[in-house]
Design a protein around this motif. Structure first.
Motif, PDB file in Angstrom:
ATOM      1  N   PRO A 106       9.410 -17.869  48.598  1.00 11.72           N
ATOM      2  CA  PRO A 106       8.655 -16.905  47.801  1.00 11.72           C
ATOM      3  C   PRO A 106       7.466 -16.324  48.556  1.00 11.72           C
ATOM      4  N   ILE A 107       6.998 -15.171  48.106  1.00 12.59           N
ATOM      5  CA  ILE A 107       5.857 -14.482  48.702  1.00 12.59           C
ATOM      6  C   ILE A 107       4.564 -15.144  48.228  1.00 12.59           C
ATOM      7  N   ASN A 108       3.646 -15.391  49.165  1.00 11.70           N
ATOM      8  CA  ASN A 108       2.358 -15.957  48.761  1.00 11.70           C
ATOM      9  C   ASN A 108       1.244 -14.924  48.887  1.00 11.70           C
ATOM     10  N   GLU A 109       0.072 -15.296  48.464  1.00 12.67           N
ATOM     11  CA  GLU A 109      -1.044 -14.352  48.347  1.00 12.67           C
ATOM     12  C   GLU A 109      -1.523 -13.813  49.689  1.00 12.67           C
ATOM     13  N   ASN A 110      -1.162 -14.452  50.786  1.00 17.32           N
ATOM     14  CA  ASN A 110      -1.611 -13.998  52.105  1.00 17.32           C
ATOM     15  C   ASN A 110      -0.576 -13.150  52.827  1.00 17.32           C
ATOM     16  N   ASP A 111       0.554 -12.881  52.184  1.00 17.38           N
ATOM     17  CA  ASP A 111       1.594 -12.086  52.827  1.00 17.38           C
ATOM     18  C   ASP A 111       1.194 -10.617  52.903  1.00 17.38           C
ATOM     19  N   PRO A 112       1.833  -9.847  53.815  1.00 21.84           N
ATOM     20  CA  PRO A 112       1.422  -8.458  54.068  1.00 21.84           C
ATOM     21  C   PRO A 112       1.512  -7.556  52.839  1.00 21.84           C
ATOM     22  N   ILE A 113       0.620  -6.583  52.828  1.00 29.37           N
ATOM     23  CA  ILE A 113       0.516  -5.602  51.744  1.00 29.37           C
ATOM     24  C   ILE A 113       1.255  -4.325  52.136  1.00 29.37           C
ATOM     25  N   ASP A 114       1.895  -3.715  51.158  1.00 29.40           N
ATOM     26  CA  ASP A 114       2.583  -2.440  51.363  1.00 29.40           C
ATOM     27  C   ASP A 114       1.600  -1.302  51.110  1.00 29.40           C
ATOM     28  N   GLU A 115       1.189  -0.645  52.183  1.00 26.90           N
ATOM     29  CA  GLU A 115       0.187   0.409  52.039  1.00 26.90           C
ATOM     30  C   GLU A 115       0.717   1.626  51.283  1.00 26.90           C
ATOM     31  N   TYR A 116       2.036   1.692  51.095  1.00 31.16           N
ATOM     32  CA  TYR A 116       2.623   2.800  50.360  1.00 31.16           C
ATOM     33  C   TYR A 116       3.005   2.412  48.932  1.00 31.16           C
ATOM     34  N   SER A 117       2.615   1.221  48.523  1.00 34.65           N
ATOM     35  CA  SER A 117       2.919   0.766  47.172  1.00 34.65           C
ATOM     36  C   SER A 117       2.257   1.670  46.139  1.00 34.65           C
ATOM     37  N   GLY A 121      -3.824   1.046  44.774  1.00 35.87           N
ATOM     38  CA  GLY A 121      -5.167   1.139  44.220  1.00 35.87           C
ATOM     39  C   GLY A 121      -5.674  -0.198  43.709  1.00 35.87           C
ATOM     40  N   LYS A 122      -4.770  -1.035  43.236  1.00 41.72           N
ATOM     41  CA  LYS A 122      -5.166  -2.367  42.767  1.00 41.72           C
ATOM     42  C   LYS A 122      -5.574  -3.245  43.951  1.00 41.72           C
ATOM     43  N   TYR A 123      -4.837  -3.161  45.045  1.00 42.91           N
ATOM     44  CA  TYR A 123      -5.221  -3.930  46.234  1.00 42.91           C
ATOM     45  C   TYR A 123      -6.562  -3.444  46.779  1.00 42.91           C
ATOM     46  N   GLU A 124      -6.759  -2.135  46.813  1.00 40.36           N
ATOM     47  CA  GLU A 124      -8.034  -1.591  47.295  1.00 40.36           C
ATOM     48  C   GLU A 124      -9.190  -2.068  46.415  1.00 40.36           C
ATOM     49  N   THR A 125      -8.931  -2.205  45.125  1.00 41.53           N
ATOM     50  CA  THR A 125      -9.956  -2.724  44.214  1.00 41.53           C
ATOM     51  C   THR A 125     -10.278  -4.173  44.540  1.00 41.53           C
ATOM     52  N   GLU A 126      -9.253  -4.999  44.738  1.00 36.22           N
ATOM     53  CA  GLU A 126      -9.472  -6.401  45.100  1.00 36.22           C
ATOM     54  C   GLU A 126     -10.293  -6.512  46.382  1.00 36.22           C
ATOM     55  N   LYS A 127      -9.943  -5.706  47.362  1.00 37.93           N
ATOM     56  CA  LYS A 127     -10.639  -5.737  48.655  1.00 37.93           C
ATOM     57  C   LYS A 127     -12.102  -5.342  48.493  1.00 37.93           C
ATOM     58  N   TRP A 128     -12.353  -4.321  47.683  1.00 38.81           N
ATOM     59  CA  TRP A 128     -13.727  -3.864  47.443  1.00 38.81           C
ATOM     60  C   TRP A 128     -14.524  -4.930  46.706  1.00 38.81           C
ATOM     61  N   LEU A 129     -13.946  -5.550  45.698  1.00 36.09           N
ATOM     62  CA  LEU A 129     -14.626  -6.613  44.952  1.00 36.09           C
ATOM     63  C   LEU A 129     -15.043  -7.743  45.887  1.00 36.09           C
ATOM     64  N   CYS A 130     -14.136  -8.100  46.792  1.00 35.43           N
ATOM     65  CA  CYS A 130     -14.421  -9.175  47.745  1.00 35.43           C
ATOM     66  C   CYS A 130     -15.533  -8.779  48.711  1.00 35.43           C
ATOM     67  N   ASN A 131     -15.427  -7.579  49.276  1.00 35.04           N
ATOM     68  CA  ASN A 131     -16.401  -7.118  50.272  1.00 35.04           C
ATOM     69  C   ASN A 131     -17.792  -6.920  49.681  1.00 35.04           C
ATOM     70  N   ASN A 132     -17.851  -6.618  48.379  1.00 35.44           N
ATOM     71  CA  ASN A 132     -19.138  -6.359  47.737  1.00 35.44           C
ATOM     72  C   ASN A 132     -19.668  -7.565  46.968  1.00 35.44           C
ATOM     73  N   LYS A 133     -19.017  -8.706  47.211  1.00 35.40           N
ATOM     74  CA  LYS A 133     -19.482  -9.983  46.651  1.00 35.40           C
ATOM     75  C   LYS A 133     -19.608  -9.942  45.126  1.00 35.40           C
ATOM     76  N   VAL A 134     -18.680  -9.236  44.499  1.00 40.22           N
ATOM     77  CA  VAL A 134     -18.599  -9.250  43.035  1.00 40.22           C
ATOM     78  C   VAL A 134     -17.881 -10.537  42.621  1.00 40.22           C
ATOM     79  N   PRO A 135     -18.407 -11.290  41.680  1.00 44.18           N
ATOM     80  CA  PRO A 135     -17.736 -12.522  41.258  1.00 44.18           C
ATOM     81  C   PRO A 135     -16.463 -12.188  40.468  1.00 44.18           C
ATOM     82  N   PHE A 136     -15.320 -12.313  41.112  1.00 43.06           N
ATOM     83  CA  PHE A 136     -14.087 -11.854  40.490  1.00 43.06           C
ATOM     84  C   PHE A 136     -12.971 -12.889  40.605  1.00 43.06           C
ATOM     85  N   THR A 137     -11.976 -12.720  39.742  1.00 42.32           N
ATOM     86  CA  THR A 137     -10.700 -13.413  39.863  1.00 42.32           C
ATOM     87  C   THR A 137      -9.626 -12.373  39.587  1.00 42.32           C
ATOM     88  N   SER A 138      -8.631 -12.292  40.466  1.00 42.12           N
ATOM     89  CA  SER A 138      -7.585 -11.291  40.294  1.00 42.12           C
ATOM     90  C   SER A 138      -6.223 -11.965  40.145  1.00 42.12           C
TER      91      SER A 138
END
Length: 306
Positions: A106-117, A121-138
């Motif tokens: 099975p695919i795990n959370e660290n496997d490659p992302i499809d940039e054409y998915s 936009g959901k992945y970009e949101t996760e990345k932004w939340l992480c980079n901006n130190k927003v306390p999040f769970t996705s």
């Protein structure tokens, strides 16, 4: 505890809000107001893509934010720019559709992302939340099913089975897929806010096991109380159409299964529904009330011609 739910009037949101009510949380729902909401809930009507709408949340204080309706990074940015930033957790519903096709399952959370998915936009949101130190769970669910599902997944199969129509099947039906019940997802979302380990983490969330598409069809027949021998499956060549297209067939046409071991370990969580019980729950609490509806099978002709 004060909670904001972005989009809480249908399917995932409805399941979540019903559970939050039972736990006696103080809840605001922000929605366009197209669907009725439950009694005792503070409904804030507005369009989250519009500054005038989102300004209704200006300087409001929340302990937890559950974001079910967000699809693009811009939607999260405009929201967090207009509420107080001292919330404890931002719980985001992403999608396992962000992953590239992978030969190892099975695919795990660290496997490659499809940039054409279509979910990028959901992945970009996760990345932004992480980079901006927003306390999040996705959460990255696979195909969510259950009562109130507005995406035709289980109902697509139910419609053909109860109508004794030919059921399109990709070649021999051996492609593996994975479904997750809406109640299991919302259980995990609520539980995550009490676990420090889930802070700033991303989780696949689905059923425990994969199933072949043929197995899914036969399980749906069992749920519909239709003899498996009465199901006529007609093969089509899925290699001739887009693997991720759901215009003619409701699920992607390649092997697809995610690992939920990280969620199970970090959250001490197990899905409550196996596939049969989950499909039965959906049939009994949703689809059986649509048995007198008129179903459209015209798109099947395109598959039968492949």
């Amino acid at each position: 505890m004060k909670i904001l739910v972005m989009g809480g009037t249908r399917f995932v949101g409805k399941s979540l809000v019903q559970k939050l009510i039972s736990l006696n949380f103080d809840i605001d729902i922000f929605t366009r107001g197209n669907k009725p909401t439950l009694n005792g809930i503070n409904l804030i009507k507005g369009d989250r893509n519009d500054l005038e709408g989102i300004s209704k949340l200006k300087n409001k204080k929340y302990d937890i934010i559950f974001d079910i309706s967000g699809r693009e990074l811009s939607q999260t940015k405009i929201l967090l720019e207009n509420i107080k930033d001292d919330f404890e957790r931002y719980v985001y519903v992403s999608s396992s559709g962000v992953y590239k096709e992978n030969q190892e399952l099975p695919i795990n959370e660290n496997d490659p992302i499809d940039e054409y998915s279509r979910h990028i936009g959901k992945y970009e949101t996760e990345k932004w939340l992480c980079n901006n130190k927003v306390p999040f769970t996705s959460f990255r669910p696979t195909y969510i099913y259950g009562p109130g599902n507005y995406n035709k997944i289980e109902n697509w199969f139910f419609e053909r089975i109860v109508s004794l129509k030919k059921v399109p099947i990709p070649i021999d039906g051996s492609l593996i897929t994975q479904l997750g019940h809406v109640s299991d997802l919302t259980d995990a979302m609520i539980k995550s806010i009490t676990y420090l380990k889930t802070k700033n983490n991303i989780y696949n969330c689905s059923g425990d096991r994969g199933i072949t598409i043929k197995g899914l069809i036969l399980t749906c027949a069992d749920v519909c109380n239709i003899d498996r021998n009465d199901i006529e499956m007609v093969s089509f060549d899925h290699r001739k159409i887009d693997k991720k297209s759901r215009k003619s067939f409701p699920i992607r046409l390649n092997h697809y299964q995610t690992s939920i071991s990280k969620l199970k370990e970090d959250l001490d969580w197990e899905p409550k529904f196996n596939l049969f019980d989950g499909l039965k729950n959906s049939f009994e609490n949703d689809f059986k009330f649509k048995l007198n509806d008129t179903f459209d099978f015209d798109s099947d002709k395109n598959l039968f011609d492949l």
